[in-house]
Design an enzyme around this catalytic site. Structure first.
Site, PDB file in Angstrom:
ATOM      1  N   GLU A   1      -9.439   1.570  -3.591  1.00  0.00           N
ATOM      2  CA  GLU A   1      -9.742   0.239  -4.150  1.00  0.00           C
ATOM      3  C   GLU A   1      -8.409  -0.390  -4.528  1.00  0.00           C
ATOM      4  OE1 GLU A   1     -12.700  -0.977  -4.079  1.00  0.00           O
ATOM      5  OE2 GLU A   1     -13.756   0.872  -3.592  1.00  0.00           O
TER       6      GLU A   1
ATOM      7  N   GLY B   1      -5.757   1.116  -7.412  1.00  0.00           N
ATOM      8  CA  GLY B   1      -4.406   0.701  -7.780  1.00  0.00           C
ATOM      9  C   GLY B   1      -3.865  -0.270  -6.748  1.00  0.00           C
TER      10      GLY B   1
ATOM     11  N   GLU C   1     -17.425   1.685  -3.822  1.00  0.00           N
ATOM     12  CA  GLU C   1     -17.859   2.431  -4.998  1.00  0.00           C
ATOM     13  C   GLU C   1     -19.180   1.841  -5.463  1.00  0.00           C
ATOM     14  OE1 GLU C   1     -14.433   1.912  -7.635  1.00  0.00           O
ATOM     15  OE2 GLU C   1     -13.644   3.834  -6.928  1.00  0.00           O
TER      16      GLU C   1
ATOM     17  N   THR D   1       0.673   1.544  -2.986  1.00  0.00           N
ATOM     18  CA  THR D   1       0.383   2.927  -3.400  1.00  0.00           C
ATOM     19  C   THR D   1      -0.758   3.495  -2.558  1.00  0.00           C
ATOM     20  OG1 THR D   1       0.911   2.184  -5.635  1.00  0.00           O
ATOM     21  CG2 THR D   1       0.021   4.398  -5.421  1.00  0.00           C
TER      22      THR D   1
ATOM     23  N   ASN E   1      -5.061  -1.465 -15.762  1.00  0.00           N
ATOM     24  CA  ASN E   1      -5.579  -2.762 -16.239  1.00  0.00           C
ATOM     25  C   ASN E   1      -6.894  -2.657 -17.009  1.00  0.00           C
ATOM     26  OD1 ASN E   1      -6.781  -2.165 -13.702  1.00  0.00           O
ATOM     27  ND2 ASN E   1      -7.378  -4.290 -13.504  1.00  0.00           N
TER      28      ASN E   1
ATOM     29  N   CYS F   1      -8.304  -6.957 -11.052  1.00  0.00           N
ATOM     30  CA  CYS F   1      -8.176  -7.088  -9.599  1.00  0.00           C
ATOM     31  C   CYS F   1      -9.083  -8.187  -9.057  1.00  0.00           C
ATOM     32  CB  CYS F   1      -8.499  -5.761  -8.935  1.00  0.00           C
ATOM     33  SG  CYS F   1     -10.099  -5.126  -9.456  1.00  0.00           S
TER      34      CYS F   1
HETATM   35  P1  NAD Z   1      -0.320   1.518  -9.047  1.00  0.00           P
HETATM   36  O1  NAD Z   1      -0.698   1.613  -7.626  1.00  0.00           O
HETATM   37  O2  NAD Z   1       1.091   1.368  -9.421  1.00  0.00           O
HETATM   38  O3  NAD Z   1      -0.818   2.823  -9.850  1.00  0.00           O
HETATM   39  C1  NAD Z   1      -2.169   3.233  -9.853  1.00  0.00           C
HETATM   40  C2  NAD Z   1      -2.230   4.715 -10.129  1.00  0.00           C
HETATM   41  O4  NAD Z   1      -1.657   5.422  -9.037  1.00  0.00           O
HETATM   42  C3  NAD Z   1      -1.450   5.158 -11.365  1.00  0.00           C
HETATM   43  O5  NAD Z   1      -2.183   6.171 -12.023  1.00  0.00           O
HETATM   44  C4  NAD Z   1      -0.172   5.709 -10.762  1.00  0.00           C
HETATM   45  O6  NAD Z   1       0.467   6.662 -11.560  1.00  0.00           O
HETATM   46  C5  NAD Z   1      -0.690   6.345  -9.487  1.00  0.00           C
HETATM   47  N1  NAD Z   1       0.299   6.540  -8.414  1.00  0.00           N
HETATM   48  C6  NAD Z   1       1.410   5.818  -8.160  1.00  0.00           C
HETATM   49  N2  NAD Z   1       2.057   6.304  -7.084  1.00  0.00           N
HETATM   50  C7  NAD Z   1       1.334   7.365  -6.634  1.00  0.00           C
HETATM   51  C8  NAD Z   1       1.474   8.272  -5.551  1.00  0.00           C
HETATM   52  N3  NAD Z   1       2.495   8.189  -4.705  1.00  0.00           N
HETATM   53  N4  NAD Z   1       0.551   9.241  -5.393  1.00  0.00           N
HETATM   54  C9  NAD Z   1      -0.489   9.316  -6.237  1.00  0.00           C
HETATM   55  N5  NAD Z   1      -0.691   8.489  -7.275  1.00  0.00           N
HETATM   56  C10 NAD Z   1       0.216   7.512  -7.473  1.00  0.00           C
HETATM   57  O7  NAD Z   1      -1.207   0.341  -9.637  1.00  0.00           O
HETATM   58  P2  NAD Z   1      -1.175  -0.272 -11.105  1.00  0.00           P
HETATM   59  O8  NAD Z   1       0.065  -1.088 -11.245  1.00  0.00           O
HETATM   60  O9  NAD Z   1      -1.475   0.790 -12.101  1.00  0.00           O
HETATM   61  O10 NAD Z   1      -2.455  -1.232 -11.066  1.00  0.00           O
HETATM   62  C11 NAD Z   1      -2.425  -2.546 -10.600  1.00  0.00           C
HETATM   63  C12 NAD Z   1      -2.975  -2.627  -9.196  1.00  0.00           C
HETATM   64  O11 NAD Z   1      -4.270  -2.069  -9.147  1.00  0.00           O
HETATM   65  C13 NAD Z   1      -3.132  -4.056  -8.726  1.00  0.00           C
HETATM   66  O12 NAD Z   1      -2.682  -4.148  -7.401  1.00  0.00           O
HETATM   67  C14 NAD Z   1      -4.634  -4.282  -8.785  1.00  0.00           C
HETATM   68  O13 NAD Z   1      -5.134  -5.260  -7.909  1.00  0.00           O
HETATM   69  C15 NAD Z   1      -5.146  -2.941  -8.436  1.00  0.00           C
HETATM   70  N6  NAD Z   1      -6.525  -2.769  -8.890  1.00  0.00           N
HETATM   71  C16 NAD Z   1      -7.530  -2.735  -7.956  1.00  0.00           C
HETATM   72  C17 NAD Z   1      -8.847  -2.609  -8.371  1.00  0.00           C
HETATM   73  C18 NAD Z   1      -9.988  -2.560  -7.367  1.00  0.00           C
HETATM   74  O14 NAD Z   1     -11.081  -2.218  -7.768  1.00  0.00           O
HETATM   75  N7  NAD Z   1      -9.773  -2.885  -6.110  1.00  0.00           N
HETATM   76  C19 NAD Z   1      -9.132  -2.510  -9.728  1.00  0.00           C
HETATM   77  C20 NAD Z   1      -8.093  -2.570 -10.642  1.00  0.00           C
HETATM   78  C21 NAD Z   1      -6.780  -2.688 -10.213  1.00  0.00           C
END
Ligand code: NAD
Length: 480
Positions: free
Chosen positions: A248, A226, A461, A230, A150, A282
């Protein structure tokens, strides 16, 4: 067609297995490049390079390390236009947002941690006449950083910068959905004098290269941003190996609007909180609670302003609302609009895919969508949608709104809009969130702790919190 490569040992390299993934431009729906579909073999190369680079990087003076980080920050700024364009094409976000928020913040991340590391001190504990303890905070070694799509370069560098500043070697994996700016970062780091092997950038899917990174026994800590599911999977894999973890995760953030708010400022702020980056931050406030005496007026103005946001080609500078990141994500967000209707909601504006004329006709566009009439505890108001969908709900008392705001499994951020000083602080204290904004949203001071409670994550963080995470504490005890 652009073909990206992994950045390992200071060089761009093809994936060992020769496999690639398509990279799609969300504004057009067209494949415009391909990226390495890396696996454990690529990771081994990155780990070997990091092991070789680690002793010298750890031993480098803090000033010398900081100087390299400052130079990386300058390198990002020098390439602002190129990076903003790449981010916009890759993610679908308005280029004006990438230029004003994402890329400048990526530079700030490096500059901030270059400064922070020179101010980082550890503790001493006196035992009176008996002795003294002091704490050493040494780099962990090789660490993994995994980031989402994002805010691609913004969140990628938010992890890499403190990890490098603290003296670690980093293996970083950007989201496979938005790899473009991460790929450019390797070049910028080399130009800035970052020694080969200190940073590796490996591309590919989470279930393969991401998982390999989390599992690798020589990778001692994982900083992940993410989705919550995950994060749970990463914790399951990393916990038995006793890795340090910073997670996070998702959010479902409340916005609390009291009738005594500064009206115009609140409208602007709440609109931005709901729809910035097409609601794909997020921290976005997607559950908007409005005190009943103000509800109808706020609703009318909010809906009018949401509908007036300029949707269109993200590469046009006047565009305020770009494309969603992927077809699958658009389908997910639209499924929540359908669910909202099934749960009794009324769509006041938006709610349907839009096909702009011209080159963006096949792009993944959903206008700002506002829904009312839903109970606070229905699925649409409890689950993370992560798109341009906000719900409006009236409330009658502070107690009631706190109960509704805190009813979700998440606890990342909240914003409160009121001119009543005591109420603002009272409500902030009782909100279950890691970050509360009073009469503002996404106003960031990089020294402050950043993170969520409940299912929004573990750890913080930012500032010294990040430096503590990326170092290992060792107490040394001396008897006089
Ligand atoms: P995601 O969890 O699908 O992917 C995030 C990252 O993790 C990607 O690089 C992905 O390839 C990797 N990944 C996926 N499965 C994995 C595994 N089994 N092992 C290791 N790595 C793996 O998330 P997304 O769709 O890319 O992002 C959206 C999500 O992120 C939303 O839920 C959002 O709220 C969250 N987010 C949180 C914050 C925060 O600061 N808390 C900030 C931004 C986004």
């Amino acid at each position: 067609m652009q073909t990206l490569a992994n950045f390992i040992q200071g060089r761009y390299q093809e994936p060992v297995g020769g496999a690639y993934l398509d990279n799609v431009e969300p504004a057009t729906g067209q494949v415009y490049g391909r990226i390495p579909d890396s696996d454990a073999r690529d990771l081994e190369l990155a780990v070997a390079a990091a092991e070789a680079a680690l002793p010298a990087w750890k031993a480098m003076s803090i000033e010398a390390r900081a100087k390299i980080l400052y130079t990386i920050a300058e390198g990002i700024e020098l390439r602002l236009d190129e990076l903003a364009f790449a981010e916009s094409v890759d993610n679908g976000k308005p280029v004006s947002l990438a230029r004003s928020l994402d890329i400048p913040r990526a530079a700030s991340n490096f500059r901030f941690f270059a400064q922070a590391i020179t101010q980082y001190a550890s503790e001493a504990h006196s035992m009176g006449e008996d002795g003294v303890n002091y704490t050493l905070r040494d780099p962990i070694g090789i660490v993994g950083c995994i980031s989402p799509w994002n805010l691609p370069l913004y969140l990628f560098t938010w992890k890499i910068a403190p990890a490098l500043a603290a003296g670690n070697c980093v293996i970083a994996k950007p989201s496979e959905v938005t790899p473009a700016t991460a790929a450019l970062l390797g070049e910028i780091c080399t130009d800035a004098g970052l020694p080969a092997g200190v940073l590796a950038i490996v591309h590919g899917v989470g279930g393969r290269i991401g998982r390999a990174l989390v599992e690798h026994p020589k990778v001692k800590a994982i900083s992940f941003t993410g989705g919550t599911a995950t994060g749970a999977e990463i914790a399951r894999v990393a916990a038995p190996a006793f890795k340090k973890l910073s997670l996070e995760l998702g959010g479902k953030n409340p916005t609390l609007v009291f009738a005594d708010c500064a009206y115009e400022k609140t409208l602007d702020g709440v609109l931005r909180a709901a729809f910035a980056n097409q609601g794909q931050i997020c921290l976005c406030g997607s559950r908007i609670f409005v005190e009943r005496p103000l509800y109808e007026r706020f609703k009318a103005d909010f809906v009018a302003r949401a509908a007036a946001r300029r949707l269109g080609d993200p590469l046009e500078t006047a565009t305020e609302h770009g494309a969603l990141v992927s077809e699958a994500h658009l389908a997910k967000v639209l499924s929540y609009v359908e669910l909202a209707k099934a749960e009794g909601g009324r769509v006041l504006t938006g709610g349907e895919r839009v096909r702009p004329e011209g080159r963006c006709a096949e792009g993944y566009f959903l206008p700002p969508t506002v829904i009312e009439g839903l109970p606070f505890d229905c699925r649409v108001n409890q689950e993370e949608i992560f798109g341009p969908v906000a719900t409006l709900m009236p409330f009658d008392s502070e107690e009631e709104v706190l109960g509704m705001a805190n009813s979700v499994r998440y606890g990342l951020a909240a914003s409160v809009w009121t001119e009543n000083l005591s109420r603002a602080h009272r409500v902030a204290k009782r909100l279950e969130a890691g970050v509360v904004w009073l009469n503002c949203w996404l106003l960031r001071d990089l020294r402050t702790p950043f993170g969520g409670v409940k299912d929004s994550g573990v750890g913080r963080e930012g500032g010294f919190e990040a430096l503590r995470f990326f170092t290992e504490a060792k107490n040394v005890c001396i008897k006089y």
